[in-house]
Scaffold this active site. Structure first.
Site, mmCIF file in Angstrom:
data_model
loop_
_atom_site.group_PDB
_atom_site.id
_atom_site.type_symbol
_atom_site.label_atom_id
_atom_site.label_comp_id
_atom_site.label_asym_id
_atom_site.label_seq_id
_atom_site.Cartn_x
_atom_site.Cartn_y
_atom_site.Cartn_z
ATOM 1 N N ASP A 1 44.560 41.283 44.624
ATOM 2 C CA ASP A 1 44.485 42.271 43.562
ATOM 3 C C ASP A 1 44.944 43.620 44.113
ATOM 4 O O ASP A 1 44.745 43.934 45.288
ATOM 5 C CB ASP A 1 43.052 42.409 43.059
ATOM 6 N N ASP B 1 48.468 38.831 41.549
ATOM 7 C CA ASP B 1 47.143 38.471 41.050
ATOM 8 C C ASP B 1 46.736 39.567 40.064
ATOM 9 O O ASP B 1 47.529 39.957 39.223
ATOM 10 C CB ASP B 1 46.177 38.303 42.221
ATOM 11 N N ASP C 1 40.041 44.095 39.612
ATOM 12 C CA ASP C 1 38.963 43.149 39.337
ATOM 13 C C ASP C 1 37.633 43.745 39.773
ATOM 14 O O ASP C 1 37.544 44.422 40.808
ATOM 15 C CB ASP C 1 39.190 41.815 40.054
ATOM 16 N N ARG D 1 43.559 39.587 29.861
ATOM 17 C CA ARG D 1 42.489 40.121 30.703
ATOM 18 C C ARG D 1 42.502 41.649 30.711
ATOM 19 O O ARG D 1 42.657 42.289 31.744
ATOM 20 C CB ARG D 1 42.599 39.598 32.138
#
Length: 432
Positions: A210, A249, A253, A306
């Site tokens: 990430d 990715d 997050d 997302r």
């Protein structure tokens, strides 16, 4: 002493009901030096239980200016554990030497492709053998080189309009009281994605890293940053075995017991799987009662899904602007993902959808969990997002009423004003 903020309990009667009057006071301005800025009182979950000050109290010897990746990591590791400020000048590159510098002995991508070609290997068994071992070793080399671990009581701030970090993964892990502001963060490219022939019907390339991750950390404020795929959008990536060679990715997050996070005035753009809040349905022991995150005045432009996808957390998403640029059949899947035991409140957001994508796609039900989605606008029109989802997906209806009412808000704009306000002020280089 950290002060805890009470949140009202009880479910809303229905999705069409309006939340209580929103607090409309302006956020307190940070100090003249952005590096000394602290999160204003009442500004999202990171302001609860004592607030978030980062490295604002750092002494002169604990303020460092960095221009290189090695200097940045050295500044994170230096000092005696007290508050620190790291000022980033220009763009620093964690992968300046290129992917070849991480390759382990024996690794050869052409051989990897030949060994695991589905025509040879098939789709029933995960890959194994010398080339997979060499790929994993190469990936470990990259991970050691591009991850930077951010300690507690730290402020990282870009200097001026053009500060940024490329090719890196910022790890806010096992820390408390962290601020990251005014940086353009270009998503790192995974040099060594793994081929998984068992992932779906046709297999898939799976990547790591990430751009930033908040892992088991508390009191984190991410403000006025731009997260982007930059020079390497997914559209520029090749295909092997007929599948996208995915080298990205997430952009941000928040996972594994993280809590009390405010994400404000950022830009998230041109990315696929953008933001997870909670990364596993089986993580209840660490995530239940945590993952409390506020998202406000962020721009999500050209992201596929997302934005965020939520598990467990009480997430307050208000005054964000979503500009969907993909098609329903290709790059756009959904914006809000309703996941396991989540309690999402989505209020006064603005969505711009192109022709062919209806408001029923904005919410995606992954698990049975209630959601509050009120006072949102789609293409300038007030829209009940839950009703739109349920009309488009009658076999998987969503429950309305997340069961809590957010109180930690400062500036709250009418959804008609959100597009202009967010476009004008969100992102790196616009910190006032």
């Amino acid at each position: 002493m950290r002060q805890r903020t009470r949140h009202a309990a009880g479910s809303l009667a229905c999705c069409a009901a309006l939340l209580g009057p929103a607090v409309a006071t302006a956020a307190a301005a940070p100090g003249h030096d952005p590096a000394r800025g602290t999160l204003p009182a009442g500004d999202g979950w990171a302001s609860a239980a004592g607030g978030t000050t980062g490295g604002a109290a750092a002494g002169r010897d604990d303020v460092r200016t960095v221009r290189t990746w090695d200097g940045f990591r050295a500044a994170l590791a230096a000092g005696g554990g007290g508050p620190r400020i790291i000022r980033v000048v220009g763009t620093i590159d964690a992968n300046a030497a290129g992917c070849a510098s991480f390759e382990a002995p024996g690794y050869d991508f052409a051989t990897y492709l030949a060994d695991y070609d589905p025509a040879v290997w098939g789709y029933d068994t995960p890959v194994s053998g010398p080339q997979e071992d060499a790929r994993a070793a190469s990936a470990a080399n990259q991970a050691a080189a591009i991850k930077a671990y951010v300690p507690s009581d730290t402020t990282i701030v870009g200097v001026g309009r053009n500060a940024g970090i490329t090719g890196a993964s910022l790890q806010i892990k096992d820390a408390d009281n962290v601020i990251v502001r005014n940086l353009t963060v270009e998503s790192p490219l995974d040099c060594f994605p793994q081929w998984d022939p068992t992932d779906g019907e046709r297999g898939a390339w799976n990547s790591e890293y990430d751009a930033a991750v908040v892992h088991n950390s508390t009191h984190v404020w991410l403000d006025h940053n731009t997260f982007t795929d930059g020079r390497h959008p997914d559209s520029s990536l090749p295909r092997y075995y007929g599948e996208l060679y995915q080298q990205h990715d997430g952009e941000l997050d928040v996972v594994r017991g993280a809590d009390l996070v405010t994400v404000s005035w950022n830009v998230f753009e041109e990315h696929g799987k953008t933001m997870l809040i909670g990364n596993s349905d089986s993580a209840g022991d660490t995530d239940r009662g945590r993952l409390r995150v506020t998202l406000h005045h962020n721009l999500f432009r050209g992201v596929g899904e997302r934005a965020p996808r939520v598990r467990f957390g009480r997430v307050d998403a208000y005054n964000n602007h979503y500009v969907v640029t993909g098609t329903a059949d290709e790059s756009y899947a959904y914006s809000f993902g309703i996941g396991f035991e989540s309690r999402l409140v989505a209020e006064k957001n603005s969505f711009r959808l192109p022709a062919g994508i209806g408001p029923g796609r904005i919410l995606k039900k992954w698990s049975e969990a209630p959601v509050t989605a009120v006072r949102n606008h789609v293409n300038g029109v007030p829209t009940d997002l839950v009703a739109a989802h349920n009309a488009a997906n009658p076999d998987t209806p969503l429950q309305c009423g997340a069961g809590w009412t957010p109180e930690l808000r400062t500036r709250v704009d009418h959804p008609r004003a959100v597009p202009g306000v967010v476009r004008a002020r969100a992102g790196a280089g616009r910190l006032r």
